[in-house]
Scaffold this motif. Structure first.
Motif, PDB file in Angstrom:
ATOM      1  N   PRO A  77     120.218 -14.533 120.856  1.00 35.76           N
ATOM      2  CA  PRO A  77     121.058 -15.241 121.831  1.00 35.76           C
ATOM      3  C   PRO A  77     122.519 -14.799 121.812  1.00 35.76           C
ATOM      4  CG  PRO A  77     120.598 -16.655 119.963  1.00 35.76           C
ATOM      5  CD  PRO A  77     119.767 -15.422 119.775  1.00 35.76           C
ATOM      6  N   ILE A  78     122.953 -14.107 120.748  1.00 35.10           N
ATOM      7  CA  ILE A  78     124.336 -13.655 120.651  1.00 35.10           C
ATOM      8  C   ILE A  78     124.531 -12.327 121.384  1.00 35.10           C
ATOM      9  CG2 ILE A  78     126.223 -13.039 119.087  1.00 35.10           C
ATOM     10  CD1 ILE A  78     125.383 -15.973 118.940  1.00 35.10           C
ATOM     11  N   THR A  79     123.620 -11.377 121.131  1.00 33.31           N
ATOM     12  CA  THR A  79     123.763 -10.037 121.707  1.00 33.31           C
ATOM     13  C   THR A  79     122.930  -9.820 122.952  1.00 33.31           C
ATOM     14  OG1 THR A  79     121.957  -9.136 120.351  1.00 33.31           O
ATOM     15  CG2 THR A  79     124.175  -9.133 119.392  1.00 33.31           C
ATOM     16  N   GLY A  80     121.911 -10.669 123.163  1.00 38.59           N
ATOM     17  CA  GLY A  80     121.015 -10.475 124.296  1.00 38.59           C
ATOM     18  C   GLY A  80     120.001  -9.366 124.080  1.00 38.59           C
ATOM     19  N   GLU A  81     119.964  -8.825 122.870  1.00 38.01           N
ATOM     20  CA  GLU A  81     119.062  -7.705 122.570  1.00 38.01           C
ATOM     21  C   GLU A  81     117.686  -8.226 122.147  1.00 38.01           C
ATOM     22  OE1 GLU A  81     118.747  -3.941 119.415  1.00 38.01           O
ATOM     23  OE2 GLU A  81     120.503  -5.265 119.427  1.00 38.01           O
ATOM     24  N   CYS A  82     116.625  -7.592 122.653  1.00 46.75           N
ATOM     25  CA  CYS A  82     115.259  -7.939 122.237  1.00 46.75           C
ATOM     26  C   CYS A  82     114.952  -7.206 120.941  1.00 46.75           C
ATOM     27  CB  CYS A  82     114.261  -7.545 123.332  1.00 46.75           C
ATOM     28  SG  CYS A  82     112.561  -8.006 122.939  1.00 46.75           S
ATOM     29  N   VAL A  83     114.846  -7.930 119.842  1.00 45.17           N
ATOM     30  CA  VAL A  83     114.678  -7.309 118.529  1.00 45.17           C
ATOM     31  C   VAL A  83     113.275  -7.493 117.964  1.00 45.17           C
ATOM     32  CG1 VAL A  83     117.112  -7.473 117.951  1.00 45.17           C
ATOM     33  CG2 VAL A  83     115.610  -9.363 117.400  1.00 45.17           C
ATOM     34  N   LEU A  84     112.482  -8.383 118.553  1.00 48.32           N
ATOM     35  CA  LEU A  84     111.118  -8.597 118.086  1.00 48.32           C
ATOM     36  C   LEU A  84     110.181  -8.752 119.275  1.00 48.32           C
ATOM     37  CD1 LEU A  84     111.754 -11.176 115.205  1.00 48.32           C
ATOM     38  CD2 LEU A  84     110.948  -8.845 114.916  1.00 48.32           C
ATOM     39  N   SER A  85     108.949  -8.287 119.116  1.00 49.20           N
ATOM     40  CA  SER A  85     107.966  -8.380 120.195  1.00 49.20           C
ATOM     41  C   SER A  85     107.393  -9.787 120.280  1.00 49.20           C
ATOM     42  CB  SER A  85     106.823  -7.385 119.958  1.00 49.20           C
ATOM     43  OG  SER A  85     106.067  -7.771 118.821  1.00 49.20           O
ATOM     44  N   ASP A  86     106.763 -10.099 121.417  1.00 44.42           N
ATOM     45  CA  ASP A  86     106.128 -11.411 121.592  1.00 44.42           C
ATOM     46  C   ASP A  86     105.084 -11.660 120.516  1.00 44.42           C
ATOM     47  OD1 ASP A  86     107.653 -11.756 123.831  1.00 44.42           O
ATOM     48  OD2 ASP A  86     106.100 -11.117 125.233  1.00 44.42           O
ATOM     49  N   GLU A  87     104.300 -10.617 120.198  1.00 45.18           N
ATOM     50  CA  GLU A  87     103.241 -10.769 119.189  1.00 45.18           C
ATOM     51  C   GLU A  87     103.828 -11.047 117.810  1.00 45.18           C
ATOM     52  OE1 GLU A  87      99.286  -8.352 117.537  1.00 45.18           O
ATOM     53  OE2 GLU A  87     100.768  -7.344 118.812  1.00 45.18           O
ATOM     54  N   ALA A  88     104.917 -10.362 117.479  1.00 41.49           N
ATOM     55  CA  ALA A  88     105.563 -10.586 116.181  1.00 41.49           C
ATOM     56  C   ALA A  88     106.100 -12.010 116.078  1.00 41.49           C
ATOM     57  CB  ALA A  88     106.696  -9.580 115.984  1.00 41.49           C
ATOM     58  N   ILE A  89     106.701 -12.500 117.159  1.00 43.14           N
ATOM     59  CA  ILE A  89     107.208 -13.876 117.166  1.00 43.14           C
ATOM     60  C   ILE A  89     106.069 -14.861 116.965  1.00 43.14           C
ATOM     61  CG2 ILE A  89     108.237 -15.669 118.628  1.00 43.14           C
ATOM     62  CD1 ILE A  89     110.270 -13.757 117.593  1.00 43.14           C
ATOM     63  N   ARG A  90     104.984 -14.692 117.720  1.00 42.90           N
ATOM     64  CA  ARG A  90     103.840 -15.604 117.611  1.00 42.90           C
ATOM     65  C   ARG A  90     103.275 -15.604 116.195  1.00 42.90           C
ATOM     66  NH1 ARG A  90      98.906 -13.355 120.492  1.00 42.90           N
ATOM     67  NH2 ARG A  90      98.804 -12.267 118.495  1.00 42.90           N
ATOM     68  N   ASN A  91     103.100 -14.420 115.616  1.00 43.15           N
ATOM     69  CA  ASN A  91     102.530 -14.334 114.269  1.00 43.15           C
ATOM     70  C   ASN A  91     103.469 -14.931 113.225  1.00 43.15           C
ATOM     71  OD1 ASN A  91     100.389 -13.015 115.436  1.00 43.15           O
ATOM     72  ND2 ASN A  91     101.042 -10.965 114.829  1.00 43.15           N
ATOM     73  N   THR A  92     104.761 -14.667 113.367  1.00 45.84           N
ATOM     74  CA  THR A  92     105.741 -15.186 112.402  1.00 45.84           C
ATOM     75  C   THR A  92     105.797 -16.700 112.446  1.00 45.84           C
ATOM     76  OG1 THR A  92     107.073 -13.176 112.612  1.00 45.84           O
ATOM     77  CG2 THR A  92     108.152 -15.113 111.688  1.00 45.84           C
ATOM     78  N   LEU A  93     105.882 -17.267 113.647  1.00 45.12           N
ATOM     79  CA  LEU A  93     105.955 -18.727 113.770  1.00 45.12           C
ATOM     80  C   LEU A  93     104.660 -19.385 113.295  1.00 45.12           C
ATOM     81  CD1 LEU A  93     107.805 -19.190 117.201  1.00 45.12           C
ATOM     82  CD2 LEU A  93     108.747 -19.265 114.884  1.00 45.12           C
ATOM     83  N   SER A  94     103.522 -18.728 113.521  1.00 43.40           N
ATOM     84  CA  SER A  94     102.240 -19.278 113.044  1.00 43.40           C
ATOM     85  C   SER A  94     102.218 -19.342 111.530  1.00 43.40           C
ATOM     86  CB  SER A  94     101.079 -18.423 113.557  1.00 43.40           C
ATOM     87  OG  SER A  94     100.998 -18.443 114.960  1.00 43.40           O
ATOM     88  N   LEU A  95     102.710 -18.283 110.870  1.00 39.70           N
ATOM     89  CA  LEU A  95     102.755 -18.274 109.404  1.00 39.70           C
ATOM     90  C   LEU A  95     103.748 -19.313 108.879  1.00 39.70           C
ATOM     91  CD1 LEU A  95     102.590 -14.462 108.583  1.00 39.70           C
ATOM     92  CD2 LEU A  95     100.978 -16.211 107.830  1.00 39.70           C
ATOM     93  N   MET A  96     104.909 -19.408 109.520  1.00 38.39           N
ATOM     94  CA  MET A  96     105.897 -20.395 109.096  1.00 38.39           C
ATOM     95  C   MET A  96     105.336 -21.808 109.216  1.00 38.39           C
ATOM     96  SD  MET A  96     109.306 -18.730 110.865  1.00 38.39           S
ATOM     97  CE  MET A  96     110.347 -20.157 110.545  1.00 38.39           C
ATOM     98  N   HIS A  97     104.587 -22.061 110.301  1.00 41.71           N
ATOM     99  CA  HIS A  97     104.038 -23.399 110.520  1.00 41.71           C
ATOM    100  C   HIS A  97     102.963 -23.742 109.496  1.00 41.71           C
ATOM    101  CE1 HIS A  97     101.827 -26.641 112.638  1.00 41.71           C
ATOM    102  NE2 HIS A  97     103.013 -26.953 113.090  1.00 41.71           N
ATOM    103  N   SER A  98     102.181 -22.739 109.105  1.00 40.69           N
ATOM    104  CA  SER A  98     101.031 -23.009 108.224  1.00 40.69           C
ATOM    105  C   SER A  98     101.372 -22.935 106.739  1.00 40.69           C
ATOM    106  CB  SER A  98      99.883 -22.038 108.536  1.00 40.69           C
ATOM    107  OG  SER A  98     100.299 -20.690 108.333  1.00 40.69           O
ATOM    108  N   CYS A  99     102.361 -22.100 106.361  1.00 38.74           N
ATOM    109  CA  CYS A  99     102.614 -21.960 104.912  1.00 38.74           C
ATOM    110  C   CYS A  99     104.073 -21.673 104.572  1.00 38.74           C
ATOM    111  CB  CYS A  99     101.724 -20.864 104.329  1.00 38.74           C
ATOM    112  SG  CYS A  99     101.863 -19.267 105.166  1.00 38.74           S
ATOM    113  N   GLY A 100     104.999 -22.018 105.458  1.00 43.83           N
ATOM    114  CA  GLY A 100     106.397 -21.694 105.211  1.00 43.83           C
ATOM    115  C   GLY A 100     107.108 -22.613 104.239  1.00 43.83           C
TER     116      GLY A 100
END
Length: 305
Positions: A77-100
């Motif tokens: 949100p600061i630079t407006g640059e896309c630094v992660l793919s949609d799939e990476a975001i989905r997988n990361t948030l899923s892991l954080m939700h289940s075992c973070g």
């Protein structure tokens, strides 16, 4: 991810992790035995990278930007640059939700219902998808190695706002919703509502009604969906609005016309008849309610006397 905010590295932590990370070495050899690593992968190099990642330093400011990047679909949100793919975001948030949150992850998912990652430093990185990211720091830890005050903050946040994964956004009236539509989006809903009435799209109108949309919204000329449907002669739409949505048939536009006037002007006789019948029953019902209220007031007055 941090939007050029501070990100550092602690070499002391890295060396310490390498020396005492026996459990991680054991897990690494177990994964290697089960052929979990890709062909040609170096297990020790992978562990080295893991220990280095465990030694990254951030502040609450830079951590919150990283959390906001996860909440924003991988776009910082600061630079407006896309630094992660949609799939990476989905997988990361899923892991954080289940075992973070270590062994507390199940209870955290139940009570807070948001993806989060804690650290033994007392930090918690919390993501509210499509809304915001939060990084809080309070070193005192509970038995599971999570920040005691950090968990309390997360629970308090979800008790005030309907951020929990399974909070109902339409009918959760006890909590505040900062995602409530602003003027720009509200204007767009008026356009969508009136266009559906103009097109005779009763399916769209039914969806709008089910989503708790105000079916009596007005455009800049104070015209409602009922005005438009009556002018276009869409009998089923008019019937749906007055019978299912119970809209007020006496709303006037800026020229002083009600929906019945539009139906008469464009010679839609079936719509005229329907609106006249409904208006008569509406007036009759209002009169009965008024008379009942007057009778009740009279009875109360007599009983007091």
């Amino acid at each position: 991810m941090a939007g050029n905010e501070y990100v550092g590295f602690s070499n002391t932590t890295f060396q310490s992790e390498k020396e005492i990370g026996d459990r991680n070495y054991a897990i690494g050899y177990y994964l290697k035995d089960k052929k979990c690593f890709p062909c040609g992968a170096d297990m020790m190099a992978a562990l080295d990278l893991y220990f280095q990642l465990c030694s990254v330093e951030v502040t609450c400011e830079s951590g919150s930007v990283m959390a906001a990047t996860l909440a924003n679909g991988g776009i910082c949100p600061i630079t407006g640059e896309c630094v992660l793919s949609d799939e990476a975001i989905r997988n990361t948030l899923s892991l954080m939700h289940s075992c973070g949150m270590y062994d507390f992850s199940g209870q955290f998912a139940f009570h807070v219902g948001l993806p989060a990652k804690s650290a033994v430093s007392g930090a918690i990185l919390l993501v509210v998808p499509n809304v915001m990211g939060v990084m809080c720091l309070s070193p005192p830890l509970d038995k599971a190695g999570n920040s005691t005050r950090g968990i309390g903050f997360c629970q308090e946040l979800v008790s005030l706002f309907n951020f929990h994964n399974y909070d109902n956004l339409l009918h959760c009236t006890r909590k505040m919703d900062p995602r409530r539509e602003g003027d720009e989006v509200r204007n767009k809903t008026v356009v969508n509502l009136l266009f559906a009435a103009h097109s005779g799209d009763i399916s769209a109108l039914r969806r709008f009604a089910l989503s708790a949309m105000d079916m009596e919204q007005k455009d800049y000329d104070s015209r409602t969906a009922l005005h438009v449907a009556a002018a276009e002669g869409h009998l089923e739409v008019v019937k749906f609005l007055i019978e299912a949505c119970r809209v007020n048939p006496f709303v006037k536009d800026r020229w002083g016309n009600i929906a019945l006037d539009d139906a008469i002007q464009f010679h839609h006789l079936e719509v005229v008849k329907l609106l006249k019948d409904y208006q008569e029953s509406y007036i009759l019902g209002s009169r009965k309610v008024k008379e009942a209220a007057e009778d009740l007031s009279k009875e109360n007055l007599e009983s007091m006397v």
